[in-house]
Motif scaffolding. Structure first.
Motif: not given
Lengths: 315, 321
Positions: B214-216, B221-223, B234-239, B260-266
């Motif tokens: 559930m966590i990811p 959803s939080l993102a 922690f901005e560079r650790c988690l989206v 575009s930028c910031n493609f990371a999911v988690l």
């Protein structure tokens, strides 16, 4: 040393070595070992992905746990819980079995519609059969010449000739067949037909269904009582277990067992039936003098296979 | 004495068993699906976990959106369609359809490969140290899948035909915690195909950690939530919601092609490593630039799906979505 002292030591020795019950929690890839005397879980550990079924090596030197999704067989010491070795690259072993002559090891791949025949001495693959669909349970003819496999997805029963390594016959058997077992006299096969809530009796020499025995909802799997006459059959959707008299081919008794009764074991003394309750993370213990569930033991997610080191006769 | 966790798990188990035995299992024989009883039992769990997950989102993220909004809206009307997407995904309807569609790929191809002597690998086969350690294995899968998700996401922007579909996700101008699942169904098919093929190479993650799984999803959803949060050190650790909002920003990340930028999911590490991270403090409006010129991406579910297909056709025939 007196006889009494020797006897006491022997009793102590027996007590010190717990009689172990091994349960496979298929949904979480773990094993729960239970002390059969105290009914208490002894330990709980990871073994691999989707362990569904287990059985002893023919020489009883280890217990084989088949991890379907890990594609491996784990050889376990049931007494200590030690993993002795892991045989990898065994494709999707779901249901497993040794032929009575200990020459063949057969693995059904329910997910991938395959039946694999291995040489039981070194586990090298001898022949892979494509059987549609969903090969589920198996039974062997007494002379080890044939393995019978239920095809859960195509409502069939298949017979594979282990000498010629060819499919001998495939017959329609009824909606969603599951467990299959030889009667103690070796004359018939009993097949649990989940979709018809019955047991089909098959004369395997002529490949004919000779009788339908109405059972409970979701007739699923079998275990002999050990008296050479009666066989338990679990009705997984109806939450009951029935007893079949194999001489009259009738159901003599049915009693409730909660939570999707699946695989079973009978204690060597014939007093208890242990059953994995697939939907509720428990094992039920039935007192066979009253046919009532007298204990439930918490185990892991989706418990499936169960094994006693000392069990009643398998026929 | 049971711990609260054991009490919770017991309650969940009994609920799942009751729902399965009384609501799901009786439907299987008439539907001819009794052979899939065990899969149906797992699907019941998926749906119940999804319900719990949605309850958590409403309970925590809705108040946070009210307290710390990144954008102030005159109303939440535009959010409604995303609720439908979320229910369809997290209660298991769309995953079920994808499971059936992917059956030939995940099972028939797998079976065919084995018949020809190739047994697909799991991560434990490739990294034997993971054997007997399911929790580290689960996290290893999480990182690897996130890596591939990053690259898949880049291609969703880079390839014009894929952007035509992915535009459904980016066209939300009132992006909230419901927006994560707002996707075109064909986009789901391509994504499912990609991950089904990947599973033939590295296997699938251990499935027993249902709560961890559930966590990811909750983090995704939080993102998307309308919350003005950065994660500080922690901005560079988690989206974070801010980081991902910049990806959805008009003129910042919400574009096709390479702009575009910031493609990371988690984990933003992938953006940092591959030069696509942008930690700007700016909070742009979300949506796609041509919406401001009047282009319609649809406000209802079917309109969004239909228009997505039209854009796909344009991309394939004219080269422009």
């Amino acid at each position: 040393m007196t006889v009494l002292t020797l006897f006491s030591l022997a009793v102590l020795a027996c007590r010190a070595e717990a009689e172990v019950v091994v349960v496979l929690n298929s949904g979480e890839g773990t094993i729960t070992r239970i002390d059969r005397q105290t009914y208490q879980p002894m330990d709980h550990f990871y073994v691999g992905r989707e362990p569904h079924h287990l059985m002893s090596l023919p020489d009883n030197s280890a217990l084989i746990v088949a991890n379907a999704v890990s594609n491996d067989l784990v050889f376990l010491n049931p007494k200590t819980g030690d993993i002795l070795r892991r045989l990898t690259r065994i494709s999707d072993p779901y249901q497993i079995g040794f032929s009575p002559d200990k020459h063949w090891f057969v693995a059904n791949s329910l997910r991938l519609d395959r039946v694999d025949v291995y040489d039981a001495h070194d586990f090298h693959l001898v022949k892979r059969f494509e059987l549609a669909s969903m090969p589920s349970h198996m039974a062997f003819s007494p002379d080890s010449s044939t393995v019978f496999v239920t095809l859960q997805g195509s409502d069939q029963l298949a017979a594979i000739d282990l000498h010629a390594l060819k499919v001998k016959w495939i017959i329609p058997i009824g909606k969603t067949p599951a467990g299959v077992i030889l009667t103690p006299d070796g004359k018939h096969l009993l097949v649990g037909i989940m979709g018809l809530n019955e047991v089909a009796v098959v004369d395997y020499k002529t490949a004919q269904i000779i009788k339908h025995i109405p059972a409970g909802k979701g007739t699923h799997n079998f275990m002999p009582e050990g008296d050479g006459r009666h066989i338990f059959v679990g009705n997984r959707s109806g939450d009951t277990v029935s007893i079949i008299d194999t001489q009259t081919l009738t159901i003599t008794k049915t009693f409730p067992v909660p939570g999707g009764p699946d695989d079973m074991e009978v204690s060597a003394d014939g007093k208890e039936l242990w059953i994995t309750n697939r939907w509720i993370r428990q094992v039920s213990v039935v007192d066979l003098s009253t046919d009532k569930v007298v204990r439930t033991i918490p185990v892991g997610k989706s418990p499936h296979g169960i094994f006693f080191e000392h069990h009643a006769a398998r026929q | 004495m049971m711990t609260w966790f054991e009490t919770f798990m017991n309650g969940f188990t009994l609920t799942q068993a009751w729902v399965f035995e009384h609501c799901v299992n009786p439907l299987l024989p008439p539907l001819g699906l009794l052979a899939y009883q065990e899969e149906a039992f797992d699907a019941t769990e998926f749906a119940l976990v999804g319900m719990g997950e949605i309850a958590l989102l409403i309970l925590f993220f809705r108040p946070l959106e009210a307290l710390f909004p990144a954008e102030r809206w005159s109303g939440r009307r535009g959010v409604r369609v995303d609720i439908l997407y979320t229910l369809l995904h997290r209660l298991g309807f769309i995953p079920l359809v994808m499971f059936v569609l992917m059956w030939p790929l995940t099972f028939k191809l797998d079976a065919w490969l084995r018949f020809h002597g190739f047994i697909p690998y799991t991560l434990e086969d490739l990294i034997p140290a993971l054997e007997n350690h399911p929790l580290p294995t689960f996290f290893a899968y999480l990182v690897i899948i996130d890596f591939f998700s990053y690259w898949l996401h880049r291609f969703q922007h880079r390839l014009e035909w894929w952007w035509a579909l992915h535009g459904v996700h980016h066209s939300q101008q009132t992006m909230s915690y419901w927006s994560d699942d707002r996707t075109h169904l064909l986009d789901d098919v391509f994504t499912a195909t990609f991950f089904s093929l990947l599973s033939l190479v590295i296997g699938v993650e251990p499935g027993q950690f249902i709560l961890l799984m559930m966590i990811p999803r909750v983090l995704q959803s939080l993102a998307h939530a309308n919350i003005a949060w950065r994660f500080g050190p922690f901005e560079r650790c988690l989206v974070s919601p801010h980081y991902h909002r910049y990806h959805h920003g008009v003129g910042t990340g919400s574009n096709s092609g390479q702009l575009s930028c910031n493609f990371a999911v988690l984990f933003p590490i992938w953006d940092i490593l591959f030069g696509t991270a942008n930690f700007s403090r700016e909070t742009p409006p979300t949506g796609i630039a041509d919406q401001q010129e009047g282009r319609n991406y649809g406000s209802g579910f079917w309109a969004q799906q239909r228009l997505g297909c039209q854009r796909l056709w344009s991309a394939l025939t004219l080269g422009k979505a």
